[in-house]
Design a protein around this motif. Structure first.
Motif, PDB file in Angstrom:
ATOM      1  N   UNK A   1      11.933  -2.529  -1.124  1.00 60.96           N
ATOM      2  CA  UNK A   1      10.769  -1.639  -1.240  1.00 60.96           C
ATOM      3  C   UNK A   1       9.598  -2.402  -1.855  1.00 60.96           C
ATOM      4  N   UNK A   2       9.890  -3.169  -2.892  1.00 66.48           N
ATOM      5  CA  UNK A   2       8.845  -3.957  -3.553  1.00 66.48           C
ATOM      6  C   UNK A   2       8.292  -5.024  -2.617  1.00 66.48           C
ATOM      7  N   UNK A   3       9.166  -5.710  -1.889  1.00 65.61           N
ATOM      8  CA  UNK A   3       8.726  -6.758  -0.959  1.00 65.61           C
ATOM      9  C   UNK A   3       7.796  -6.171   0.113  1.00 65.61           C
ATOM     10  N   UNK A   4       8.128  -4.991   0.606  1.00 64.05           N
ATOM     11  CA  UNK A   4       7.273  -4.353   1.617  1.00 64.05           C
ATOM     12  C   UNK A   4       5.920  -3.969   1.034  1.00 64.05           C
ATOM     13  N   UNK A   5       5.906  -3.509  -0.206  1.00 61.44           N
ATOM     14  CA  UNK A   5       4.639  -3.177  -0.863  1.00 61.44           C
ATOM     15  C   UNK A   5       3.793  -4.438  -1.062  1.00 61.44           C
ATOM     16  N   UNK A   6       4.442  -5.529  -1.411  1.00 62.05           N
ATOM     17  CA  UNK A   6       3.727  -6.795  -1.571  1.00 62.05           C
ATOM     18  C   UNK A   6       3.182  -7.283  -0.233  1.00 62.05           C
ATOM     19  N   UNK A   7       3.944  -7.108   0.833  1.00 58.32           N
ATOM     20  CA  UNK A   7       3.470  -7.470   2.167  1.00 58.32           C
ATOM     21  C   UNK A   7       2.243  -6.636   2.538  1.00 58.32           C
ATOM     22  N   UNK A   8       2.322  -5.340   2.286  1.00 61.93           N
ATOM     23  CA  UNK A   8       1.208  -4.438   2.610  1.00 61.93           C
ATOM     24  C   UNK A   8      -0.064  -4.787   1.845  1.00 61.93           C
ATOM     25  N   UNK A   9       0.097  -5.370   0.661  1.00 58.81           N
ATOM     26  CA  UNK A   9      -1.075  -5.740  -0.142  1.00 58.81           C
ATOM     27  C   UNK A   9      -1.422  -7.225  -0.004  1.00 58.81           C
ATOM     28  N   UNK A  10      -0.822  -7.876   1.008  1.00 61.12           N
ATOM     29  CA  UNK A  10      -1.088  -9.301   1.314  1.00 61.12           C
ATOM     30  C   UNK A  10      -0.764 -10.233   0.160  1.00 61.12           C
ATOM     31  N   UNK A  11       0.225  -9.880  -0.632  1.00 65.15           N
ATOM     32  CA  UNK A  11       0.704 -10.741  -1.728  1.00 65.15           C
ATOM     33  C   UNK A  11       1.903 -11.524  -1.192  1.00 65.15           C
ATOM     34  N   UNK A  12       1.606 -12.444  -0.284  1.00 65.24           N
ATOM     35  CA  UNK A  12       2.635 -13.095   0.513  1.00 65.24           C
ATOM     36  C   UNK A  12       3.568 -13.989  -0.297  1.00 65.24           C
ATOM     37  N   UNK A  13       3.040 -14.731  -1.241  1.00 63.21           N
ATOM     38  CA  UNK A  13       3.889 -15.609  -2.048  1.00 63.21           C
ATOM     39  C   UNK A  13       4.903 -14.783  -2.846  1.00 63.21           C
ATOM     40  N   UNK A  14       4.448 -13.709  -3.431  1.00 63.84           N
ATOM     41  CA  UNK A  14       5.344 -12.853  -4.200  1.00 63.84           C
ATOM     42  C   UNK A  14       6.345 -12.147  -3.287  1.00 63.84           C
ATOM     43  N   UNK A  15       5.903 -11.759  -2.098  1.00 59.38           N
ATOM     44  CA  UNK A  15       6.800 -11.134  -1.144  1.00 59.38           C
ATOM     45  C   UNK A  15       7.928 -12.104  -0.769  1.00 59.38           C
ATOM     46  N   UNK A  16       7.569 -13.358  -0.557  1.00 59.19           N
ATOM     47  CA  UNK A  16       8.575 -14.370  -0.231  1.00 59.19           C
ATOM     48  C   UNK A  16       9.589 -14.541  -1.349  1.00 59.19           C
ATOM     49  N   UNK A  17       9.112 -14.509  -2.575  1.00 58.29           N
ATOM     50  CA  UNK A  17      10.006 -14.606  -3.729  1.00 58.29           C
ATOM     51  C   UNK A  17      10.997 -13.442  -3.719  1.00 58.29           C
ATOM     52  N   UNK A  18      10.505 -12.241  -3.415  1.00 58.69           N
ATOM     53  CA  UNK A  18      11.396 -11.084  -3.364  1.00 58.69           C
ATOM     54  C   UNK A  18      12.379 -11.181  -2.203  1.00 58.69           C
TER      55      UNK A  18
END
Length: 130
Positions: free
Chosen positions: A17-34
């Motif tokens: 859920x967090x990774x998808x929220x990060x993707x939606x907000x274009x926080x790609x590096x953090x999304x990759x970490x998740x």
């Protein structure tokens, strides 16, 4: 399935859920970490289910897959996914790597990465139900 296994899988679902929220907000590096954390925790769920023990505090995905006795069952694509997200766990934390990694993490790449991560998690859940 053991309660401790379910614990790991619940963490995975929450991280997704967090990774998808990060993707939606274009926080790609953090999304990759998740994405890395989701795969790591799913493999730790396998280890917990197979051994009944607390998984080791390591982050090497290929090593965790071997410890969970699933490495031989991974498709080539799944094994490649483990290798693809591995740098996102450690190297993304250090400034000298952060910019290099960030350059390849665009919207299209991350859309595929999160889909592959979610598919991997679904596969692990099915594997655990055998």
């Amino acid at each position: 399935m053991k309660n401790k296994t379910l614990y790991w899988l619940e963490l995975c679902d929450d991280d997704l859920i967090t990774a998808k929220a990060l993707l939606d907000s274009s926080r790609f590096l953090h999304m990759g970490f998740f994405c890395h954390m989701i795969i790591e925790k799913s493999l730790k769920a396998v280890i917990t289910e197979n051994t009944g023990e607390i998984p080791p505090k390591i982050h090497d995905l290929q090593k965790l897959a071997k410890m969970g006795n699933v490495s031989n069952e991974l498709s080539d694509e799944q094994s490649e996914l483990l290798d693809k997200v591995m740098p996102l766990q450690i190297e993304a934390r250090y400034p000298e790597y952060k910019e290099k990694i960030s350059q390849k993490l665009n919207k299209e790449y991350c859309d595929r990465l999160i889909k592959e991560t979610e598919d991997f998690l679904c596969w692990i859940k099915q594997w655990l139900e055998k």
